[in-house]
Design a protein around this motif. Structure first.
Motif, PDB file in Angstrom:
ATOM      1  N   GLY A   1       0.780  -1.235   0.000  1.00  0.00           N
ATOM      2  CA  GLY A   1       0.000   0.000   0.000  1.00  0.00           C
ATOM      3  C   GLY A   1       0.806   1.277   0.000  1.00  0.00           C
ATOM      4  O   GLY A   1       0.255   2.343   0.285  1.00  0.00           O
ATOM      5  N   LEU A   2       2.097   1.215  -0.323  1.00  0.00           N
ATOM      6  CA  LEU A   2       2.917   2.426  -0.343  1.00  0.00           C
ATOM      7  C   LEU A   2       2.778   3.124  -1.692  1.00  0.00           C
ATOM      8  O   LEU A   2       2.722   2.488  -2.743  1.00  0.00           O
ATOM      9  CB  LEU A   2       4.391   2.083  -0.083  1.00  0.00           C
ATOM     10  CG  LEU A   2       4.701   1.372   1.240  1.00  0.00           C
ATOM     11  CD1 LEU A   2       6.189   1.055   1.324  1.00  0.00           C
ATOM     12  CD2 LEU A   2       4.278   2.226   2.421  1.00  0.00           C
ATOM     13  N   GLU A   3       2.768   4.449  -1.654  1.00  0.00           N
ATOM     14  CA  GLU A   3       2.683   5.213  -2.895  1.00  0.00           C
ATOM     15  C   GLU A   3       4.019   5.273  -3.609  1.00  0.00           C
ATOM     16  O   GLU A   3       4.082   5.369  -4.833  1.00  0.00           O
ATOM     17  CB  GLU A   3       2.191   6.631  -2.593  1.00  0.00           C
ATOM     18  CG  GLU A   3       0.774   6.675  -2.020  1.00  0.00           C
ATOM     19  CD  GLU A   3       0.334   8.090  -1.699  1.00  0.00           C
ATOM     20  OE1 GLU A   3       1.157   9.019  -1.893  1.00  0.00           O
ATOM     21  OE2 GLU A   3      -0.806   8.272  -1.251  1.00  0.00           O
ATOM     22  N   LYS A   4       5.107   5.230  -2.829  1.00  0.00           N
ATOM     23  CA  LYS A   4       6.462   5.224  -3.384  1.00  0.00           C
ATOM     24  C   LYS A   4       7.254   4.113  -2.719  1.00  0.00           C
ATOM     25  O   LYS A   4       6.909   3.670  -1.624  1.00  0.00           O
ATOM     26  CB  LYS A   4       7.138   6.586  -3.173  1.00  0.00           C
ATOM     27  CG  LYS A   4       6.465   7.731  -3.927  1.00  0.00           C
ATOM     28  CD  LYS A   4       7.234   9.030  -3.734  1.00  0.00           C
ATOM     29  CE  LYS A   4       6.566  10.168  -4.507  1.00  0.00           C
ATOM     30  NZ  LYS A   4       7.302  11.449  -4.345  1.00  0.00           N
ATOM     31  N   PRO A   5       8.336   3.659  -3.352  1.00  0.00           N
ATOM     32  CA  PRO A   5       9.106   2.562  -2.758  1.00  0.00           C
ATOM     33  C   PRO A   5       9.711   2.966  -1.407  1.00  0.00           C
ATOM     34  O   PRO A   5      10.131   4.109  -1.206  1.00  0.00           O
ATOM     35  CB  PRO A   5      10.202   2.297  -3.792  1.00  0.00           C
ATOM     36  CG  PRO A   5       9.707   2.897  -5.056  1.00  0.00           C
ATOM     37  CD  PRO A   5       8.860   4.059  -4.668  1.00  0.00           C
ATOM     38  N   SER A   6       9.741   2.030  -0.494  1.00  0.00           N
ATOM     39  CA  SER A   6      10.460   2.241   0.760  1.00  0.00           C
ATOM     40  C   SER A   6      11.952   2.108   0.489  1.00  0.00           C
ATOM     41  O   SER A   6      12.379   1.306  -0.342  1.00  0.00           O
ATOM     42  CB  SER A   6      10.013   1.232   1.813  1.00  0.00           C
ATOM     43  OG  SER A   6      10.155  -0.099   1.330  1.00  0.00           O
ATOM     44  N   VAL A   7      12.756   2.896   1.183  1.00  0.00           N
ATOM     45  CA  VAL A   7      14.195   2.913   0.906  1.00  0.00           C
ATOM     46  C   VAL A   7      15.045   2.652   2.145  1.00  0.00           C
ATOM     47  O   VAL A   7      16.202   2.253   2.030  1.00  0.00           O
ATOM     48  CB  VAL A   7      14.610   4.263   0.277  1.00  0.00           C
ATOM     49  CG1 VAL A   7      14.009   4.411  -1.108  1.00  0.00           C
ATOM     50  CG2 VAL A   7      14.220   5.439   1.155  1.00  0.00           C
ATOM     51  N   VAL A   8      14.490   2.860   3.340  1.00  0.00           N
ATOM     52  CA  VAL A   8      15.271   2.702   4.576  1.00  0.00           C
ATOM     53  C   VAL A   8      14.391   2.017   5.617  1.00  0.00           C
ATOM     54  O   VAL A   8      13.204   2.332   5.754  1.00  0.00           O
ATOM     55  CB  VAL A   8      15.763   4.059   5.124  1.00  0.00           C
ATOM     56  CG1 VAL A   8      16.548   3.863   6.425  1.00  0.00           C
ATOM     57  CG2 VAL A   8      16.621   4.784   4.102  1.00  0.00           C
ATOM     58  N   VAL A   9      14.991   1.088   6.366  1.00  0.00           N
ATOM     59  CA  VAL A   9      14.330   0.444   7.501  1.00  0.00           C
ATOM     60  C   VAL A   9      15.275   0.528   8.696  1.00  0.00           C
ATOM     61  O   VAL A   9      16.450   0.154   8.591  1.00  0.00           O
ATOM     62  CB  VAL A   9      14.000  -1.033   7.211  1.00  0.00           C
ATOM     63  CG1 VAL A   9      13.415  -1.700   8.454  1.00  0.00           C
ATOM     64  CG2 VAL A   9      13.052  -1.150   6.038  1.00  0.00           C
ATOM     65  N   ARG A  10      14.774   1.028   9.824  1.00  0.00           N
ATOM     66  CA  ARG A  10      15.584   1.114  11.043  1.00  0.00           C
ATOM     67  C   ARG A  10      14.751   0.602  12.220  1.00  0.00           C
ATOM     68  O   ARG A  10      13.660   1.112  12.485  1.00  0.00           O
ATOM     69  CB  ARG A  10      16.034   2.552  11.323  1.00  0.00           C
ATOM     70  CG  ARG A  10      16.970   3.139  10.285  1.00  0.00           C
ATOM     71  CD  ARG A  10      18.254   2.357  10.165  1.00  0.00           C
ATOM     72  NE  ARG A  10      19.219   2.999   9.272  1.00  0.00           N
ATOM     73  CZ  ARG A  10      20.250   2.385   8.710  1.00  0.00           C
ATOM     74  NH1 ARG A  10      20.432   1.084   8.938  1.00  0.00           N
ATOM     75  NH2 ARG A  10      21.091   3.040   7.929  1.00  0.00           N
TER      76      ARG A  10
END
Length: 580
Positions: A356-365
């Motif tokens: 459901g994201l509009e743009k790609p996720s780039v970072v996970v912390r």
């Protein structure tokens, strides 16, 4: 939750007097100096790393989300600049013990800024960061990678090793030669050398993550592939991790056993096994056995970020990967941008999908603190021997900040439109109540969470209470609590169990065709598998009963690897030339 974006010139771009894009931030808890309790390192499109003292607000968060008053909510004070780099700095990371700051960038070299040996006494070296005033107060060592540039850095939990990913497709692990000597009493400055190098990626390695339990190394590249490298069981080690045969079986192994495992991982020689490649997912199997597979991750044309920073949860039970692309089935022509959670040892299929994201996720912390399960789910988790806690983590897209946990399918909170350019990195404070997010527009947003807003902090029960509460029927409570109980002949246990045996029931991943995404029903917003799948039903790997390195790295035991056929060499000669 309170969000504040201080108007500070965090990193200056040359002599232009304006903010340079920020690529990485790292936060270290340090001694209290003038009310400041943390030290922040910022780096970006400049050859300098700036250090800052930070004091987060101790006041209760008001009803307004965004700071509107003229008085700053968080206090920030400049310390000094570190200027040994010759090019752009892509990544900064403090070691878990607080003694080192690793910085790396386009020049290809890694610089280790360390607390001097004379200031490490009493195990309080991390407090030294708040007292420095100039670059010369730190010990500096430059480490060459023999590579073109470094994109990301990640430390091991014991601070003995760190892994880096480079733009020329390499994954490297560095180790401190004098780590064991300095553990007894600080004597020598750390000396770092390469102990592992791998070049299987075919593009930039844009993110690396070191398993908190020290068993796996994960990397993610622009080639749309995630690689997980398992560590081999030390073959020549004479040390054994053993437990008395009459010790009660518990959900978690005894504390002493866990400490022995961690010590063995630290002291033994590092040897990595064959990597597991995560690239495609089977979405359909035809009658003739032909499989239809879809890519799991987005390509460079859809991801406008230089980074793909994956991460493990704080307990190491899930590997969370950004830049995911979720196809519902083989006919799905409009896949959604998502984030994947892979269960430990089960890297063949995503355990959970956050779409459901509009743009790609780039970072996970990940948040370094574990939180209690909701009350409604706590009783159910006890009955099914599920995890009694949940992990919270932050996911960054190019324009949004989403806070998730491992229990709910939907984000706990979402913040959009904070910056004018793409988000690049973030970091949590040690207490888990503050999050700092940086952007390529050169600014940082600070998220302050009130105590209890993310949930109650999980406090594991004491070892004696845990053993007495889940003792096997054959062992009485009095026997478990007897301090001078004789120890009979011990039994061998797996030398390196990657995670707790009692948690394997939670990590039974469902088949790919049954994978679910978010649902509006409350019952669907939970991560509590209630059914143990039969071995024939499991597509992502057989059940891991003895969690050792020997069998953890094999994803599909039912699919033996085909042996390579030898080809008889043939000599081809030119008869005419030979006769002439």
């Amino acid at each position: 939750m309170k969000v504040e974006t201080p108007q500070i010139l965090w990193n200056c771009e040359a002599d232009k007097g304006k903010n340079a894009p920020l690529f990485s931030v790292a936060l270290q808890e340090s001694g209290a100096v003038g009310g400041f309790t943390h030290v922040l390192a910022t780096a970006g499109n400049a050859n300098e790393i700036n250090l800052w003292r930070v004091a987060f607000s101790a006041e209760s968060v008001s009803k307004s989300v965004f700071q509107k008053s003229t008085k700053p909510l968080n206090q920030v004070e400049y310390i000094t600049s570190l200027s040994r780099h010759d090019a752009v700095v892509n990544s900064v990371a403090f070691s878990p013990d607080g003694l080192h700051l690793a910085t790396a960038g386009e020049a290809g070299s890694i610089i280790l800024w360390s607390v001097p040996i004379s200031k490490r006494g009493g195990g309080n070296g991390h407090h030294y960061w708040s007292t420095i005033s100039k670059e010369s107060d730190l010990s500096v060592r430059i480490v060459s990678t023999a590579c073109e540039g470094v994109c990301d850095v990640s430390w091991s939990a014991d601070s003995k090793r760190f892994v880096v990913g480079t733009i020329d497709s390499n994954v490297l692990i560095f180790e401190d030669k004098h780590y064991a000597l300095n553990q007894e009493s600080p004597q020598k400055e750390s000396e770092w050398s390469v102990v592992f190098r791998n070049g299987e990626h075919s593009g930039f390695v844009q993110g690396v993550a070191y398993d908190p339990q020290g068993v796996y190394i994960a990397s993610m590249g622009s080639d749309r592939t995630v690689r997980v490298f398992p560590r081999k069981t030390p073959s020549k080690s004479k040390k054994k991790v053993m437990r008395p045969s009459n010790a009660p079986r518990t959900i978690a192994p005894p504390q002493e056993h866990s400490q022995n495992v961690a010590r063995l991982l630290t002291d033994s020689k590092l040897e990595m096994g064959k990597s597991k490649s995560i690239q495609r997912r089977c979405v359909h199997v035809a009658e003739d056995g032909q499989q239809t597979k879809q890519r799991l991750f987005v390509d460079e044309s859809n991801c406008e970020s230089f980074f793909r920073r994956l991460s493990w949860t704080a307990d190491g039970l899930f590997l969370i990967t950004p830049c995911a692309l979720w196809h519902e089935d083989q006919h799905d022509d409009t896949p959604s941008f998502s984030t994947y959670l892979f269960a430990r040892h089960r890297f063949g299929e995503p355990y959970k999908v956050l779409p459901g994201l509009e743009k790609p996720s780039v970072v996970v912390r990940p948040n370094p603190v574990l939180f209690e399960m909701p009350e409604a789910a706590l009783e159910e988790s006890k009955e099914n021997q599920c995890l009694p806690y949940r992990s919270v983590f932050a996911v960054l897209t190019l324009d949004s900040v989403l806070i998730y946990d491992t229990y709910h399918n939907r984000p706990l909170s979402v913040a959009r439109g904070l910056h004018y350019a793409g988000l690049t990195d973030c970091c949590w404070s040690k207490d888990g109540h503050n999050l700092m997010v940086c952007s390529s527009d050169g600014y940082i947003s600070i998220f302050n969470f009130e105590k209890g807003e993310l949930g109650n902090v999980y406090n594991p029960p004491d070892a004696v209470e845990a053993e007495s509460s889940v003792t096997e029927p054959s062992c009485s409570k009095a026997a478990a609590l007897r301090p001078n109980q004789p120890i009979v002949a011990p039994e061998d246990l797996p030398q390196i169990p990657p995670c707790d045996p009692g948690q394997s029931a939670v990590l039974e991943a469902p088949p790919a065709k049954r994978a679910k995404i978010s649902d509006t029903a409350d019952d669907a917003n939970r991560l509590t598998p209630s059914k143990r799948l039969a071995p024939s039903e499991v597509e992502v790997g057989s059940a891991v009963d003895k969690l050792s390195l020997g069998n953890a790295s094999t994803a599909n035991d039912n699919n033996p690897v085909k042996k390579k056929k030898r080809v008889q060499p043939m000599l081809i000669s030119n008869k005419e030339s030979s006769e002439g």
